[in-house]
Design an enzyme around this catalytic site. Structure first.
Site, short mmCIF file in Angstrom:
data_model
loop_
_atom_site.label_atom_id
_atom_site.label_comp_id
_atom_site.label_asym_id
_atom_site.label_seq_id
_atom_site.Cartn_x
_atom_site.Cartn_y
_atom_site.Cartn_z
N GLU A 125 8.20 1.29 11.84
CA GLU A 125 9.34 2.21 11.74
C GLU A 125 8.72 3.59 11.75
O GLU A 125 8.12 4.01 10.76
CB GLU A 125 10.10 2.02 10.42
CG GLU A 125 10.51 0.61 10.12
CD GLU A 125 11.69 0.15 10.96
OE1 GLU A 125 12.39 1.00 11.52
OE2 GLU A 125 11.87 -1.07 11.06
N GLU B 99 7.92 15.85 16.10
CA GLU B 99 8.57 15.76 14.80
C GLU B 99 7.90 16.70 13.80
O GLU B 99 6.68 16.69 13.65
CB GLU B 99 8.46 14.32 14.28
CG GLU B 99 9.16 14.15 12.96
CD GLU B 99 9.07 12.72 12.46
OE1 GLU B 99 7.96 12.17 12.44
OE2 GLU B 99 10.11 12.17 12.08
N LYS C 248 0.87 -1.18 0.00
CA LYS C 248 0.00 0.00 0.00
C LYS C 248 0.90 1.23 0.00
O LYS C 248 1.43 1.63 1.03
CB LYS C 248 -0.90 -0.06 1.23
CG LYS C 248 -1.41 1.26 1.78
CD LYS C 248 -2.34 1.97 0.85
CE LYS C 248 -2.72 3.31 1.41
NZ LYS C 248 -1.81 4.40 0.97
N CYS D 79 13.31 10.41 7.95
CA CYS D 79 12.96 9.97 9.30
C CYS D 79 14.11 10.18 10.27
O CYS D 79 13.89 10.50 11.43
CB CYS D 79 12.51 8.51 9.28
SG CYS D 79 13.71 7.43 8.55
P1 NAD Z 1 1.44 8.41 7.55
O1 NAD Z 1 1.46 7.57 8.77
O2 NAD Z 1 0.37 9.41 7.45
O3 NAD Z 1 1.32 7.53 6.25
C1 NAD Z 1 2.15 6.42 6.02
C2 NAD Z 1 1.37 5.38 5.28
O4 NAD Z 1 0.31 4.95 6.12
C3 NAD Z 1 0.72 5.87 3.98
O5 NAD Z 1 0.81 4.86 3.00
C4 NAD Z 1 -0.72 6.08 4.38
O6 NAD Z 1 -1.62 5.93 3.31
C5 NAD Z 1 -0.90 4.98 5.39
N1 NAD Z 1 -2.02 5.23 6.32
C6 NAD Z 1 -2.48 6.43 6.75
N2 NAD Z 1 -3.54 6.24 7.57
C7 NAD Z 1 -3.75 4.91 7.66
C8 NAD Z 1 -4.68 4.10 8.35
N3 NAD Z 1 -5.64 4.62 9.11
N4 NAD Z 1 -4.57 2.75 8.24
C9 NAD Z 1 -3.60 2.20 7.48
N5 NAD Z 1 -2.72 2.92 6.77
C10 NAD Z 1 -2.77 4.26 6.87
O7 NAD Z 1 2.89 9.02 7.47
P2 NAD Z 1 3.52 9.83 6.25
O8 NAD Z 1 2.91 11.16 6.32
O9 NAD Z 1 3.40 9.07 4.98
O10 NAD Z 1 5.09 9.80 6.57
C11 NAD Z 1 5.67 10.71 7.42
C12 NAD Z 1 6.02 10.05 8.74
O11 NAD Z 1 6.74 8.83 8.54
C13 NAD Z 1 6.94 10.89 9.58
O12 NAD Z 1 6.48 10.92 10.90
C14 NAD Z 1 8.31 10.18 9.50
O13 NAD Z 1 9.19 10.39 10.50
C15 NAD Z 1 7.91 8.78 9.37
N6 NAD Z 1 8.95 8.00 8.70
C16 NAD Z 1 9.68 7.09 9.41
C17 NAD Z 1 10.69 6.37 8.82
C18 NAD Z 1 11.50 5.34 9.57
O14 NAD Z 1 12.29 4.61 8.98
N7 NAD Z 1 11.37 5.20 10.87
C19 NAD Z 1 10.97 6.56 7.46
C20 NAD Z 1 10.23 7.50 6.77
C21 NAD Z 1 9.22 8.20 7.39
#
Ligand code: NAD
Length: 494
Positions: free
Chosen positions: A264, A398, A188, A299
């Site tokens: 993550e 963050e 996804k 991240c």
């Molecule tokens: P997000 O959690 O909004 O989205 C991530 C994914 O989750 C997307 O594919 C989204 O469609 C999906 N998602 C959203 N709501 C959902 C739900 N209710 N059920 C299932 N899936 C759902 O985060 P983002 O905005 O895409 O990414 C930014 C965040 O990710 C930041 O906080 C960043 O630090 C973190 N991040 C962490 C790492 C790591 O390796 N630890 C790497 C990259 C980003």
């Protein structure tokens, strides 16, 4: 990579993308699609299928069937390896096309995207392809009248939910080990960065991956992501993204089949500069790169700069000078060092953090504003705010944008206390010439990754994962393989 090849690719229209289920392109069950805006200019780039829960159920069913009939897991390791190696080759052969498509979708500067996206994805897939026929089971040290064996078996169906900042790199961190171990996957991608990953899925099939083994469904997290999380037929969920979504995934697991969930999540990583750093100019340059590249949407970004009081003003001035010299703008220009923020919503959130930080006593040293607004794109000047107290919002939450908060410290003890004062624990760095202090910092700062006299840049041989609310799983290295395996004991009476 040269500018004219990039320009030729950027002038091409991007076709609409649909789901990829059971080896086929499939439209949403209700025919709906969603527009994809390019952060470069705010214009519609293309559309993707807006998935329904029924679409997700179809993808999971295809993955389950592919796993149950063993069309992939049942192949000899050498055969699976050949296909994954070919996939890596195809990613490499199409690297510029993939990178430009990804940048038009998510805004990362092309110099970074080319290496970190298709480049890293190909390396990752190849790493796990090479590993898959070198991972052995075990014979347990039992008494002589029994034979105890430990097999590593694929878990079955893996659900992988990917964020928008590095879709191909992070996607490959999940897909590489999951597929290498013989699992089927339902992917996804993120709403605002699915195109390059969808193209990578097509390439996997060109390489010979059997239909149904890797399926991808686009659309909203709250709809298709939720359906994936709540499925009774998904065995493991792997995720990179925000803590808010991570919590939801654990709830989905609890409400459904108790699937394993590996998260993550984000970070608020401290970059700690001691006065005895070997090269303060280098430290300033790396500190700026460590927070501002990809517009801070990393991240592990070093978003908290902790600076020893005696060098605070001079060091902040050095970082500010680097920040002001960085070229922000069109991410498809090869000289750009900071590309676009991924979406208007993210840009507004970043600007809100700057306002809050100032309201809480922080001093704006540089940046803090939207720039290049006339392009229609989402650009923000690299931003530095000093005088950020330990409990300020900017120290604790963050941003995921090009915003650096600076806090002074007086001694090593205080630096460690400040470094460990958030709920996160993803990455960090300490800059010092004192070898003993360097080792003490590695031991005492609670993170998954600690850099010394550098920031970022780790390769695929070492794990990446956090402690605390930064997550509970590791991507990369052979350690990642464990997430995609079950241990099976065979106990044989002799
Ligand atoms: P997000 O959690 O909004 O989205 C991530 C994914 O989750 C997307 O594919 C989204 O469609 C999906 N998602 C959203 N709501 C959902 C739900 N209710 N059920 C299932 N899936 C759902 O985060 P983002 O905005 O895409 O990414 C930014 C965040 O990710 C930041 O906080 C960043 O630090 C973190 N991040 C962490 C790492 C790591 O390796 N630890 C790497 C990259 C980003």
């Amino acid at each position: 990579m040269d500018q004219s090849s990039i320009d030729a690719l950027r002038s091409q229209a991007v076709p609409a993308f649909t789901h990829f289920i059971d080896g086929q392109h499939v439209a949403a069950s209700d025919g709906a699609s969603m527009d994809i805006l390019s952060p470069i200019n705010g214009q519609v780039l293309t559309s993707v299928a807006r998935g329904t829960a029924a679409d997700m159920h179809a993808a999971i069913a295809a993955a389950r069937k592919a796993f149950d009939d063993q069309r992939w897991a049942g192949q000899a390791p050498a055969a699976r390896k050949k296909i994954l190696m070919k996939w890596a080759d195809l990613i490499e052969a199409n690297a510029l096309e993939l990178a430009v498509l990804g940048v038009r979708d998510n805004g990362t500067e092309i110099g970074m995207a080319f290496k970190a996206e298709p480049g890293s994805a190909a390396n990752t897939i190849r790493y796990y392809a090479e590993a898959l026929d070198k991972i052995y089971g075990e014979v347990a040290p039992t008494a002589k009248d029994v034979l105890g064996m430990i097999h590593k078996e694929p878990v079955g169906v893996v659900g992988a939910i990917i964020p928008w900042n590095f879709p191909m790199m992070i996607g490959a961190w999940k897909l590489g080990p999951a597929l290498a171990m013989g699992n089927s996957v339902v992917l996804k991608p993120a709403e605002t960065a699915s195109l390059s990953l969808m193209r990578m899925v097509e390439l996997a099939h060109e390489a010979g991956l059997p239909p149904g083994v890797l399926n991808a469904v686009t659309g909203e997290g709250a709809v298709v992501g939720e359906a994936l999380g709540l499925s009774m037929d998904v065995d493991v969920l792997v995720f990179t993204g925000s803590g808010t979504t991570g919590r939801r995934l654990m709830e989905y697991s609890a409400r459904s089949n108790l699937k394993r969930v590996y998260l993550e999540l984000g970070g608020k990583s401290p970059n700690i500069i001691f006065a005895d750093a070997p090269n303060l100019d280098e430290a300033a340059k790396v500190a700026a790169g460590g927070i501002f590249r990809n517009a801070g949407q990393v991240c592990v970004a070093g978003s908290r700069l902790l600076v020893e009081q005696s060098i605070h003003d001079e060091f902040v001035a050095a970082v500010a000078s680097v920040a002001q010299s960085m070229n922000v703008g069109d991410p498809l220009n090869i000289t750009t060092q900071i590309g676009a923020v991924n979406s208007d919503a993210q840009l507004q959130q970043n600007l809100g953090f700057v306002e809050t930080a100032q309201g809480e006593g922080g001093q704006l040293i540089t940046g803090g504003n939207r720039i290049l607004e006339d392009t229609g794109g989402y650009y923000m000047a690299p931003t530095i705010i000093t005088g950020v107290s330990q409990d300020a919002t900017l120290s604790q939450k963050e941003v995921f944008g090009p915003v650096l908060g600076v806090t002074p410290f007086n001694d090593e003890q205080e630096a460690v206390r400040l470094a460990n004062s958030t709920v996160y624990g993803l990455a960090g760095a300490a800059w010092t010439s004192n070898l003993s202090r360097a080792h003490r910092m590695v031991r005492s700062v609670r993170t998954g990754v600690m850099h010394i006299n550098t920031y970022g840049g780790a390769d695929g041989t070492v794990p990446l994962g956090g402690v605390g609310q930064s997550g509970n799983g590791h991507d990369k290295s052979l350690h990642a393989v464990d997430k995609y395996c079950n241990l099976k004991t065979a106990w044989i009476k002799l």
